[in-house]
Write a protein that holds these residues in place. Structure first.
Motif, PDB file in Angstrom:
ATOM      1  N   THR A  81       7.917  -4.454  -0.334  1.00 21.41           N
ATOM      2  CA  THR A  81       8.273  -3.085   0.093  1.00 21.41           C
ATOM      3  C   THR A  81       8.866  -2.916   1.389  1.00 21.41           C
ATOM      4  OG1 THR A  81       6.139  -2.431   1.171  1.00 21.41           O
ATOM      5  CG2 THR A  81       6.265  -2.158  -1.434  1.00 21.41           C
ATOM      6  N   ASP A 111       8.720  -5.737  -5.371  1.00 25.23           N
ATOM      7  CA  ASP A 111       8.132  -4.384  -4.673  1.00 25.23           C
ATOM      8  C   ASP A 111       6.709  -4.748  -4.706  1.00 25.23           C
ATOM      9  OD1 ASP A 111      10.755  -3.167  -4.876  1.00 25.23           O
ATOM     10  OD2 ASP A 111      10.470  -2.338  -6.559  1.00 25.23           O
ATOM     11  N   ARG A 195       5.735   3.284   4.956  1.00 26.94           N
ATOM     12  CA  ARG A 195       6.995   2.825   4.361  1.00 26.94           C
ATOM     13  C   ARG A 195       7.696   2.049   5.719  1.00 26.94           C
ATOM     14  NH1 ARG A 195       9.374   4.181   0.026  1.00 26.94           N
ATOM     15  NH2 ARG A 195      11.089   3.537   0.708  1.00 26.94           N
TER      16      ARG A 195
END
Length: 585
Positions: A81, A111, A195
């Motif tokens: 990711t 991912d 993230r």
């Protein structure tokens, strides 16, 4: 408002108060009492539980030299990711980890936040990989530390130290013996990243730190161990035996100074070693001891006051007919004193002494000296040897057992029996572990010298010791065990090799020398055992094969321990590796 309405309003108020109190109590219970439990449940669902492996404790010698430690290796993990440039990342990873480029590209384009790429990556490789990834401005790799067990001395002391299996648990030697203290306890931590790859701190309190293993300090002195190993390696090369083993101890304390065996193996590569090479012959090799066992019958007779050192026995001029069989001596002797029966190693003399004290008494002393039971040194795999119950002795046993036949022992048992003579009559517990220490170096467990039992009196031990001193003199069977400046006491052993299918193998011998020095104030006791040495002319005897090896090792140990020479008398240190004098048993 009439009384009825007051009553209803009061009841409603009480009801609402109870309901609110119940909900408040439940909320407090969930937020306070159950906070940790539900936070852990949430973490298990939303975060990854990452194990924190404990560091296995070190093993060191008596002076602190490292025998087993941990070398950091890593598992390289990718977070799909976070990787923004898979082609560039794949090229860098492929080059450093020596993995197929196509496979890396396929893996890191996923991912999946946790993609193990390669295990057991050396620290230097990880450092180079980290540097290049950082220089390229890339991110998305993590490095999980997983220490690898390392034995810096390789083959040396390998049988005693042991090794680990694929699960990281000890399966041999001290690694297995001290597993509960060495292994420690793994911890864990819950982690989650946002993230940008930064760790979310919400779960930092939900963790258990790893508890590292403790340090185990041995009694072994690696300087002495290296002396023993070098001599055994040279002798193994020149004599080409099936096996050679040596054990050296402090007779007063039972502390193991050195224990070595050939063939040997490297615990760093134990998977590539043959099973036979992994065996610690000092504690699992069962052999007939031959004449080293004669100290038992002589000590028994003296301790029971059935004889004195000057008592005489007729040795039949070398041939003794008993129970339909003939017992022989290498040399024919007439009348010998008990002292000289041991010095000359007369089979017939020892048989007659055994008959004089009786089989029951003799058998009792065999057990007193520790034969037929484990020494309890603690190393895995130790065997008790073989001593037949008294009721299973045959009519010949009373003449054969005194000379070390019809019985099987280990090298460690013999050296501990010899130590009992050296220290004045006490059977000591052999010890290979000195202490256990925590991470701050504090001793949490110590192993002190322990007397198992008194075997014989000091007077008896001194009388046997005087005869053993003469064994290493010009009249005895082991003049080549002498050490210049240090009187040596000891006994040779030469026994035919037992055939697994029954009987003995012609021309095959297991020879040994067990002794101690300085004879009058013993600091070191030891045994050297050689199984089927290939010697020219069949000159394969304890006095000509094992004794010189003992002498060379003993001379080096004496210098290392700074023992003060008692005289300048000749010693055996200059004798050739395989002398060819006479056949002495």
């Amino acid at each position: 408002m009439n009384p009825a309405m007051h009553r209803r309003a009061g009841l409603v108020g009480i009801f609402l108060a109870v309901i609110l109190s119940i909900y408040s109590a439940r909320l407090i219970h969930l937020q306070v009492a159950k906070h940790e439990e539900y936070t852990e449940r949430t973490a298990e669902i939303t975060a990854r539980k990452k194990p924190v492996p404990a560091e296995r404790g070190r093993i060191v010698d008596v002076h602190g030299e490292v025998l087993a430690d941990n070398v950091p290796i890593y598992t390289v993990v990718a977070d799909g990711t976070l990787i923004t440039d898979p082609p560039r990342m794949a090229k860098i990873v492929s080059r450093h980890l020596d993995l197929p480029l196509e496979r890396i590209e396929r893996q890191i384009t996923s991912d999946d936040p946790y993609i193990p790429l390669k295990k057991k990556v050396p620290a230097l490789t990880v450092a180079a990989l980290k540097e290049e990834v950082s220089a390229a401005g890339l991110r998305g790799l993590h490095y999980e530390r997983q220490p690898k067990r390392n034995y810096p001395n390789e083959n040396m002391l390998g049988h005693v130290v042991g090794f680990l299996n694929h699960e990281g648990r000890g399966v041999q030697g001290v690694e297995m013996m001290m597993e509960p203290y060495l292994r420690g306890e793994d911890g864990f931590v819950y982690t989650e990243r946002d993230r940008t790859g930064r760790e979310i701190v919400a779960y930092r309190g939900i963790e258990r730190p790893a508890r590292d293993g403790m340090e185990v300090r041995l009694t072994v002195d690696m300087e002495i161990q290296s002396m023993v190993e070098r001599e055994l390696a040279e002798s193994y090369k020149c004599l080409n035996p099936n096996m050679i083993a040596a054990v050296f101890v402090r007779p007063r304390t039972g502390e193991i100074l050195a224990m070595a065996t050939r063939p040997d193996f490297n615990p760093n590569d134990h998977g590539g070693a043959e099973q036979e090479a992994k065996k610690n012959r000092a504690i699992i090799e069962m052999f007939e001891p031959g004449s080293t066992f004669k100290i038992v019958v002589i000590a028994a007779a003296l301790n029971e006051r059935a004889v004195t050192p000057e008592s005489e026995f007729f040795c039949e001029n070398g041939r003794f007919a008993y129970a339909g069989k003939t017992l022989k001596d290498v040399h024919g002797y007439g009348t010998l004193s008990v002292h000289d029966v041991l010095v000359k190693s007369s089979n017939i003399g020892c048989a007659k002494i055994a008959m004089h004290i009786g089989a029951d008494t003799f058998h009792e002393y065999i057990r007193r000296f520790g034969f037929g039971e484990r020494t309890n040194i603690g190393l895995p795999g130790e065997i008790p040897g073989l001593v037949r119950p008294r009721h299973r002795w045959t009519g010949l046993s009373i003449t054969r057992v005194p000379m070390g036949h019809e019985i099987a022992v280990t090298p460690l048992q013999i050296v501990m029996a010899m130590s009992a003579i050296a220290n004045g009559g006490n059977m000591m517990l052999p010890q290979v572990v000195h202490s256990v220490r925590d991470g701050q170096g504090n001793e949490v467990m110590g192993f002190r010298p322990q007397v198992v039992r008194r075997v014989v009196s000091e007077e008896t031990a001194a009388a046997v010791g005087a005869a053993l001193r003469d064994v290493v003199g010009p009249r005895g069977t082991a003049p080549q065990a002498a050490i210049r400046g240090f009187p040596v006491a000891g006994k040779t052993g030469t026994a035919q090799r037992v055939d697994p299918e029954g009987g003995y193998t012609p021309g095959k011998y297991v020879v040994s020398f067990a002794g101690y020095f300085p004879a009058h104030d013993p600091e070191v006791a030891g045994i050297v055992l050689v199984d089927d040495a290939r010697t020219p002319g069949g000159n394969n005897y304890g006095g000509t094969v094992a004794a010189p090896i003992f002498s060379r090792i003993g001379a080096k140990i004496a210098r290392h321990l700074d023992l003060v020479p008692e005289s300048d008398e000749p010693g055996g240190t200059t004798i050739a590796l395989v002398p060819f004098d006479s056949g002495l048993n």
